[in-house]
Write a protein that holds these residues in place. Sequence first.
Motif, mmCIF file in Angstrom:
data_model
loop_
_atom_site.group_PDB
_atom_site.id
_atom_site.type_symbol
_atom_site.label_atom_id
_atom_site.label_comp_id
_atom_site.label_asym_id
_atom_site.label_seq_id
_atom_site.Cartn_x
_atom_site.Cartn_y
_atom_site.Cartn_z
ATOM 1 N N ILE A 1 12.797 3.691 27.864
ATOM 2 C CA ILE A 1 11.989 3.072 28.960
ATOM 3 C C ILE A 1 10.661 2.578 28.442
ATOM 4 N N SER A 2 10.265 1.426 29.032
ATOM 5 C CA SER A 2 8.600 1.108 28.737
ATOM 6 C C SER A 2 8.283 0.525 29.859
ATOM 7 N N ALA A 3 9.155 0.450 31.403
ATOM 8 C CA ALA A 3 8.753 0.080 32.492
ATOM 9 C C ALA A 3 8.093 1.112 33.337
ATOM 10 N N HIS A 4 7.163 0.634 34.240
ATOM 11 C CA HIS A 4 6.451 1.542 34.872
ATOM 12 C C HIS A 4 6.155 1.089 36.246
ATOM 13 N N THR A 5 6.256 0.083 36.666
ATOM 14 C CA THR A 5 6.046 -0.560 38.002
ATOM 15 C C THR A 5 7.522 -0.062 38.787
ATOM 16 N N PRO A 6 7.473 0.080 40.104
ATOM 17 C CA PRO A 6 8.525 0.599 40.906
ATOM 18 C C PRO A 6 9.894 -0.472 40.378
ATOM 19 N N LEU A 7 9.640 -1.668 40.684
ATOM 20 C CA LEU A 7 10.807 -2.448 40.620
ATOM 21 C C LEU A 7 11.200 -2.701 39.001
ATOM 22 N N GLY A 8 10.424 -2.531 37.990
ATOM 23 C CA GLY A 8 10.809 -2.415 36.559
ATOM 24 C C GLY A 8 11.645 -1.291 36.371
ATOM 25 N N ARG A 9 11.438 -0.210 36.946
ATOM 26 C CA ARG A 9 12.368 0.914 36.410
ATOM 27 C C ARG A 9 13.520 0.658 37.152
ATOM 28 N N ILE A 10 13.515 0.065 38.555
ATOM 29 C CA ILE A 10 14.829 -0.036 39.214
ATOM 30 C C ILE A 10 15.648 -1.219 38.284
ATOM 31 N N SER A 11 14.912 -2.261 37.745
ATOM 32 C CA SER A 11 15.612 -3.205 37.265
ATOM 33 C C SER A 11 16.288 -3.014 35.938
ATOM 34 N N LEU A 12 15.683 -1.706 35.232
ATOM 35 C CA LEU A 12 16.409 -1.284 33.894
ATOM 36 C C LEU A 12 17.641 -0.621 34.337
ATOM 37 N N SER A 13 17.343 0.170 35.546
ATOM 38 C CA SER A 13 18.347 1.041 35.896
ATOM 39 C C SER A 13 19.727 0.198 36.459
ATOM 40 N N GLN A 14 19.512 -0.920 37.082
ATOM 41 C CA GLN A 14 20.279 -1.807 37.319
ATOM 42 C C GLN A 14 21.325 -2.563 36.267
ATOM 43 N N ILE A 15 20.500 -2.763 35.454
ATOM 44 C CA ILE A 15 21.115 -3.605 34.270
ATOM 45 C C ILE A 15 21.839 -2.719 33.452
ATOM 46 N N PHE A 16 21.503 -1.382 33.450
ATOM 47 C CA PHE A 16 22.492 -0.391 32.721
ATOM 48 C C PHE A 16 23.592 -0.240 33.516
ATOM 49 N N LYS A 17 23.463 -0.286 34.894
ATOM 50 C CA LYS A 17 24.812 -0.222 35.729
ATOM 51 C C LYS A 17 25.569 -1.260 35.886
ATOM 52 N N ASN A 18 24.958 -2.403 35.969
ATOM 53 C CA ASN A 18 25.769 -3.778 36.105
ATOM 54 C C ASN A 18 25.215 -4.562 34.926
ATOM 55 N N PRO A 19 25.729 -4.599 33.719
ATOM 56 C CA PRO A 19 25.429 -5.567 32.535
ATOM 57 C C PRO A 19 26.047 -6.903 33.091
ATOM 58 N N PRO A 20 25.595 -7.753 32.264
ATOM 59 C CA PRO A 20 26.104 -9.242 32.596
ATOM 60 C C PRO A 20 27.473 -9.074 31.885
ATOM 61 N N GLN A 21 28.356 -10.083 32.354
ATOM 62 C CA GLN A 21 29.829 -10.334 31.976
ATOM 63 C C GLN A 21 30.039 -11.579 31.388
ATOM 64 N N ASN A 22 29.078 -12.291 31.327
ATOM 65 C CA ASN A 22 29.141 -13.736 30.883
ATOM 66 C C ASN A 22 28.510 -13.839 29.672
ATOM 67 N N PRO A 23 29.422 -14.217 28.447
ATOM 68 C CA PRO A 23 28.867 -14.390 27.257
ATOM 69 C C PRO A 23 27.631 -15.189 26.934
ATOM 70 N N ASP A 24 27.479 -16.330 27.591
ATOM 71 C CA ASP A 24 26.370 -17.416 27.652
ATOM 72 C C ASP A 24 24.953 -16.514 27.910
ATOM 73 N N LYS A 25 25.218 -15.540 29.275
ATOM 74 C CA LYS A 25 24.164 -14.918 29.671
ATOM 75 C C LYS A 25 23.870 -13.937 28.596
ATOM 76 N N ILE A 26 24.684 -13.187 28.164
ATOM 77 C CA ILE A 26 24.387 -12.178 27.137
ATOM 78 C C ILE A 26 23.769 -12.705 25.887
ATOM 79 N N LEU A 27 23.989 -13.832 25.355
ATOM 80 C CA LEU A 27 23.531 -14.526 24.279
ATOM 81 C C LEU A 27 21.997 -14.957 24.784
ATOM 82 N N ALA A 28 21.767 -15.391 25.925
ATOM 83 C CA ALA A 28 20.166 -15.738 26.428
ATOM 84 C C ALA A 28 19.469 -14.712 26.297
#
Length: 604
Positions: free
Chosen positions: A136-163
């Motif tokens: 964790i290097s996020a400290h704003t409320p939405l930054g911490r939420i963003s990290l938690s959400q990407i952990f729980k719902n990672p991208p499922q599209n190879p192009d998105k992952i490559l980006a």
Amino acid sequence: MKEPLKIYEKRKERYKRLSAKQEQTANRLSNYRLLTSLAGFTIAVFLYLKVSKTLALGMGILTLGGFLYLASRHRQVRRQLRYSEIIAKLNEKGIQRLQGNWGNFSDLGEEFEDEKHPYAHDLDLFGQGSFFQWIISAHTPLGRISLSQIFKNPPQNPDKILARQKAISELGKSIGWRQRFEAESIKASHQFQKVESFLQWAKEREEGYLKPVLKVAVIILPLLTIIMIALYFIGEAVPWYIPLLLIGVHILLLQLYKKERLIALATVYKHEASLKTYTNLLRQIEKKKFCSAELKRLQKSLRDRDGKPAYQQIAKLSKIVERISNRENAMFIFFNILFLWDYHCMIALEEWKNKSGDLLKNWLEVLGDFEELSSLANIPFENPDWAWPEISPSDASMAKGLSAQQLGHPLLTKKRVCNDFTLTKPSGIVLVTGSNMSGKSTFLRTVGTNLLLAYLGAPVCARDFRCSIFEIWTCMRVRDNLEESISSFYAEILRIKEIVAAAQKSESVFFLLDEIFKGTNSHDRHQGAIALIKQLQKEGAMGLVSTHDLELGEMEKESQGKIKNYHFREYYKNDEIYFDYKLREGISTTRNALYLIRLAGIKV
């Protein structure tokens, strides 16, 4: 590891030296401020008594000016000192992470834990010793939420992952910018407030405050009242009751919708400190020149409808909120009555919302996305030898599955043992046997966590890693629920039911099952495990099953190789047990339960 460690150590020492110099400068300025005050006051008194009152006044003004200048410089240096201290601590934090001493990091993300999530609890995403705590290097409320959400719902599209890979790689190389970006948010981390009510306020509209008649009235009325008061006191040119009547009108206006107005002003005011930090963070994003398409896309979204940078609009809101801070002044009630200040603040806020209110949520979410990507960028910087995974599209020629060389658990810095592992169709299921503590459960987590890192767009703890897109499901740490009267065995059954249902809906399920049906007798456990594995295989799911049930190994022959056996083993030396944690093909041939029972003092 040596290279990032040297960089961290060098930067840490540089900022420690800088902070020491700034501390000395701040102390000198403090002494100069005191000396200026004492000397100036003494000289001014002398001039007043012995020379000239005019010179004394001039000296007093000069002393005051010097004092204010030195006070301003002192505050500036103190801010720089605080910044340098934070940067030094960030580099120390990086050193601790490299050395595996990150277990004392304070932000655990415990509020994001969810035992019902398909894999979050079993893969240690949140809590003590978790991925969140590690990176964790996020400290704003939405930054911490963003990290938690990407952990729980990672991208499922190879192009998105490559980006995302390109974005994280770019940020990984920009350690200076990342640390300045994080330091800015750390300075105000204790002042950040939950943003839900703030964002709701930004979407709501009080159109009445935008009516031209009200805007004119709150300017004309105070001006008229001030003129009437002045005329009364200058020769009583108007009767006393006229200014008094106008003041009464002011008081009456301030009583209208007072409760709603106070709630709105209070909602915004508690974010006063946060808004200044948001402004500075967004400014850093705006001024940075990015190369990757994903970072450019995020940066481009930080504009208003006129194309102006988001940080400028947040800065305007911050200045409006500063006006609200006047309410804490003891004389504010009189000021408010005379100038209808609350109305001026509400009008300014509604004008801001009318232009930028609908964009605020997106701006703060994008800011959070930058924090999330910056957090994951720690991984490539600190682990340059980790592999960038190759993600196979669903229609790729590569067989569905995963292939890894020297695969290790990302969080096991000091005791990591790496293994080669391949699981591809038609061999879709692996049975992992082995003695207690031999490494079965850790290996299942190793596979799961590296799959997750691959989907996040981060490098994985391996020399080479290729995988297909899967939906990860785990059943490893199932517990009973006394409130719902659910035993651990029944809780496991319910979890297995979810995994089977997911496999029936999708052929992309990847499961990790640890000691399935361990809460029942050996006969039922064996039969149930066989039935479950066959059903998951029939549905096209892939995954690993760890078990002590060695008889399950016969399924490899029965399936004609579609189910594979792997195992871990232990060895003994001088009557002591040792584990090498190396993955081997075949069924386990060793046992250690009786040894451990005797070790506990039980005679067998």
